[in-house]
Write an enzyme that holds these catalytic residues in place. Structure first.
Site, PDB file in Angstrom:
ATOM      1  N   HIS A  40     -29.988   6.710 -11.574  1.00 19.25           N
ATOM      2  CA  HIS A  40     -30.145   8.142 -11.869  1.00 19.25           C
ATOM      3  C   HIS A  40     -30.914   8.356 -13.183  1.00 19.25           C
ATOM      4  CE1 HIS A  40     -27.222   8.164  -8.636  1.00 19.25           C
ATOM      5  NE2 HIS A  40     -26.471   7.358  -9.363  1.00 19.25           N
ATOM      6  N   GLU A 213     -21.641  -1.448  -8.838  1.00 24.28           N
ATOM      7  CA  GLU A 213     -20.875  -0.215  -9.079  1.00 24.28           C
ATOM      8  C   GLU A 213     -19.737  -0.636 -10.006  1.00 24.28           C
ATOM      9  OE1 GLU A 213     -21.432   2.864  -8.218  1.00 24.28           O
ATOM     10  OE2 GLU A 213     -22.577   2.906  -6.351  1.00 24.28           O
TER      11      GLU A 213
HETATM   12 ZN    ZN Z   1     -24.973   5.956  -8.993  1.00 24.97          ZN
END
Ligand code: ZN
Length: 319
Positions: A40, A213
């Site tokens: 992002h 993650e």
């Molecule tokens: Zn992400």
């Protein structure tokens, strides 16, 4: 006082009598190139038109150029964390750790204020910078009950780099993060590994690639770890150690041979501890390319009695 000239130093460790330092054994990680990809970007939310633009997803479909990412739910200033900022901070920490070992580190974005780049562009960068590996860094946004980290890789692989090299990279990251004491995901993947066909950045990479993650930003425990410098450093140490371990065991020559097609295809899953898992495979659905807004359509039913930590749930904040 001026330091003594080197030639007169006779008692320093590692300095020979003639003042010439012995040549250290070359490290297998020196000058290797790693592309870090913090997911992002800080300007994404304010630029929906740019980030909603469709780009190739690597499997015949399209998906959004980029997304805003997750965030914690906390109102408290200390615990309110946006994923893009977390990802970027972790990437900087990993960069510093790798550079201290003389790895050459490139980044897909230079700051946390811009827009994008699109996921397909990020994957292309891996080839452009001639990366030995690309590691994307994210934090998930799942149901609050689930916590812990997992590492995704492309499956089925679309090229040789996405075969064994990527699976072993994901496995090395899983092992090193676990070794750092970080909790393996309780809600997704199998033993911390998640095979994915829908992550464009992984699908499009022609270099070994994995996506970490770090945890679930919606989970209270993970939120604490993600909000303080010590916790963040731990994520970074785990990721950096995995990259260093993988580089050490995958020479530049062997990777070149694989990615140039000079060795037998490595697209088997033999290196994966996930080999036996059928819970996460979606074989018949993998060719679907309807830019999947409904990832749960092909939920398989895990028959195994094991752990309950396996699931077809997909993390929602990576693309
Ligand atoms: Zn992400």
């Amino acid at each position: 006082m001026d330091p003594a000239p080197a030639a007169s130093v006779s008692d320093g460790a590692g300095v020979a009598d003639n003042g010439v330092e012995p040549t250290p054994a070359p490290s297998p990680v020196t000058d290797r190139i790693v592309l870090l990809d913090p997911g992002h970007n800080g300007g994404n939310a304010a630029n929906p038109a740019a980030i909603n633009k469709k780009v190739p997803d690597g499997r015949g479909g399209t998906k959004a150029c980029n997304t805003v990412g997750s965030s914690t739910d906390a109102n408290d200033e200390y615990y309110a964390v946006a994923e893009h900022a977390f990802n970027f901070d972790i990437a900087l920490r990993v960069k510093e750790l790798l550079e201290s070992k003389h790895v050459v580190v490139k980044m897909t974005r230079a700051d946390d204020k811009g827009v994008g780049p699109c996921v397909n562009k990020r994957a292309e960068m891996a080839s452009e910078v001639n990366a030995d590996a690309m590691v994307s860094i994210h934090a998930d946004g799942a149901a609050a009950s689930g916590h812990g980290f997992h590492v995704a890789y492309s499956k089925p692989p679309l090229n040789a780099a996405q075969g064994t090299p990527s699976v072993s990279l994901a496995t090395a990251l899983r092992d090193s993060m676990s070794g750092e004491g970080l909790i393996i995901s309780t809600y997704i993947g199998k033993q911390g590994l998640s095979a994915r066909d829908d992550l464009a950045g992984l699908n499009l990479s022609k270099r070994p690639a994995a996506l970490v993650e770090c945890g679930n930003m919606k989970n209270p425990d993970d939120q604490v770890a993600m909000s303080n410098p010590q916790g963040r450093q731990r994520f970074a140490e785990g990721i950096a150690a995995g990259i260093l371990d993988w580089l050490t065991h995958n020479s530049a020559q062997s990777l070149r041979a694989v990615t140039s097609g000079k060795t037998k295809s490595t697209t088997s899953e033999s290196a994966s501890s996930e080999t036996k898992s059928t819970a996460t495979t979606k074989s018949t659905a993998s060719a679907k390319s309807k830019s999947s807004s409904s990832p749960s359509t092909t939920k398989s039913t895990p028959k195994s009695t094991s752990s309950g930590s396996s699931s077809t749930t997909k993390s929602s904040t990576a693309n």
